[in-house]
Design an enzyme around this catalytic site. Sequence first.
Site, PDB file in Angstrom:
ATOM      1  N   SER A 142    -140.461 -14.004   1.552  1.00  0.00           N
ATOM      2  CA  SER A 142    -140.919 -13.721   0.198  1.00  0.00           C
ATOM      3  C   SER A 142    -139.724 -13.533  -0.711  1.00  0.00           C
ATOM      4  O   SER A 142    -138.616 -13.194  -0.263  1.00  0.00           O
ATOM      5  CB  SER A 142    -141.808 -12.464   0.163  1.00  0.00           C
ATOM      6  N   GLY A 143    -139.958 -13.773  -1.988  1.00  0.00           N
ATOM      7  CA  GLY A 143    -138.939 -13.592  -3.010  1.00  0.00           C
ATOM      8  C   GLY A 143    -139.480 -12.788  -4.165  1.00  0.00           C
ATOM      9  O   GLY A 143    -140.528 -12.128  -4.046  1.00  0.00           O
ATOM     10  N   ASP A 262    -127.170 -21.409  -6.124  1.00  0.00           N
ATOM     11  CA  ASP A 262    -127.607 -20.206  -5.389  1.00  0.00           C
ATOM     12  C   ASP A 262    -127.408 -20.410  -3.890  1.00  0.00           C
ATOM     13  O   ASP A 262    -128.305 -20.133  -3.089  1.00  0.00           O
ATOM     14  CB  ASP A 262    -129.066 -19.895  -5.700  1.00  0.00           C
TER      15      ASP A 262
END
Length: 442
Positions: A142-143, A262
Amino acid sequence: MEEEYYSWVRRPMFSTTVCRRVDPSKIPAIHPVRQTSLRGQREEASECLSCGSRACGVDSETRPVAKSLQRSSHSRPLERATSPLPATALSEAFKEARSERRRFSTPLPRKQASPAKSEEGEWREEWRGDLSQLYLGHKFASGAHSKVYHGIYKNLTVAVKVISQPDEGENPGLAARLEKQFNREVTHLSHFHHRNVIKMVAACRAPSVFCIITEYLGGGSLRTALHKLKEEPLALDRLVAIALGIARGMEYVHSQGVVHRDLKPENVLFDDDGVPKIADFGIACEETRCEALTEDPGTYRWMAPEMIKHKIYGHKVDVYSFGLLLWEMLSGRVPFDDMTPIQAAFAVVDKNLRPAIPVGCPPPLRGLIESCWSVMPERRPEFWQIVGVLEQFQSAVYRDGSLGVVQTAACQEHKNRLLHWMQKFKISASEDGGRPPPPKFL
């Protein structure tokens, strides 16, 4: 009582209708009984008006009728009949040359449309997912605004990244930003085809939810692998193999004109055979448009100084992140783990601080790390150069079990040797036309 007669004459230049009282005995004098041309009628009318006598058979009461005829002939000019253009039979060679615009000049370059989206802004049929054939399983990652589920799509084991949008009217700025991230990620993934880059299967969009379906990588992330080591470094051969796979994937990404922005252990995944793959292109951008995307920053611990300062930057920000990723695999620790992300950003920008390289680091690897996280972007190597260096490292490790260098030698000597290797790669590339060699499609 004498019967009255009227003649109705409409003047074409005006909307009114003129009514004149005419003597019926004199109507044949002006009635077009003879097959005369319009030009002859106009000449007769003009002669009658000029003479002013009854000899011509026109009474003074009928003169306005002649004047109206004369006026109507001048107000509406004669039109010539248009003849059809002659049909010319073109040869097949001429048609082909004209259709391809090769007769007189080279056609201007046309901007290629995005593979994922058509000109109407809709997803192409080959990438549009069928939600009726998608089955979600358990959540395994999850983020901030997304969750990743294990799933089955058309009998294939897949990973499903679900991006949830805020409620309507709650946060329109965040909703627009998440939609842009979704569009960019699908656009980039749809034309990536490389062994070390995650493969997209389909994409779906609903009124409040976006999802990206990719291949399922059962080996977990690099973060998970490092966490299992409990701050112990990876074995040298495994470290070099992983670093080489990441460098090859990033070499390919840069060759497509895309900056990841990223790169960190959470975004490096492994398949069942242990092959590393670059993932999560949510804030990736085309290098020519990165300056306009300041609302989507990366992660401060792995972020290059020029990106923290919001200065002009390019693809070398990924090389800086790769240097920190090498250090993390070497030390087994998170960069600047004793600081908050904001403190780490200030330390990098204001004090030019970098994590301390472990004492037992082989000097060639130390030189590569320091070159990658150089404060000046132009001094950082390109990924195709890093691939060449790591391939030499891998050959030395397979042959000797180490990097084949004297551990007591001065670090600066090995750093100079590393720079000499990179310069040699650059010279060989310039001899081939000034461009780096094409990435290997594995």
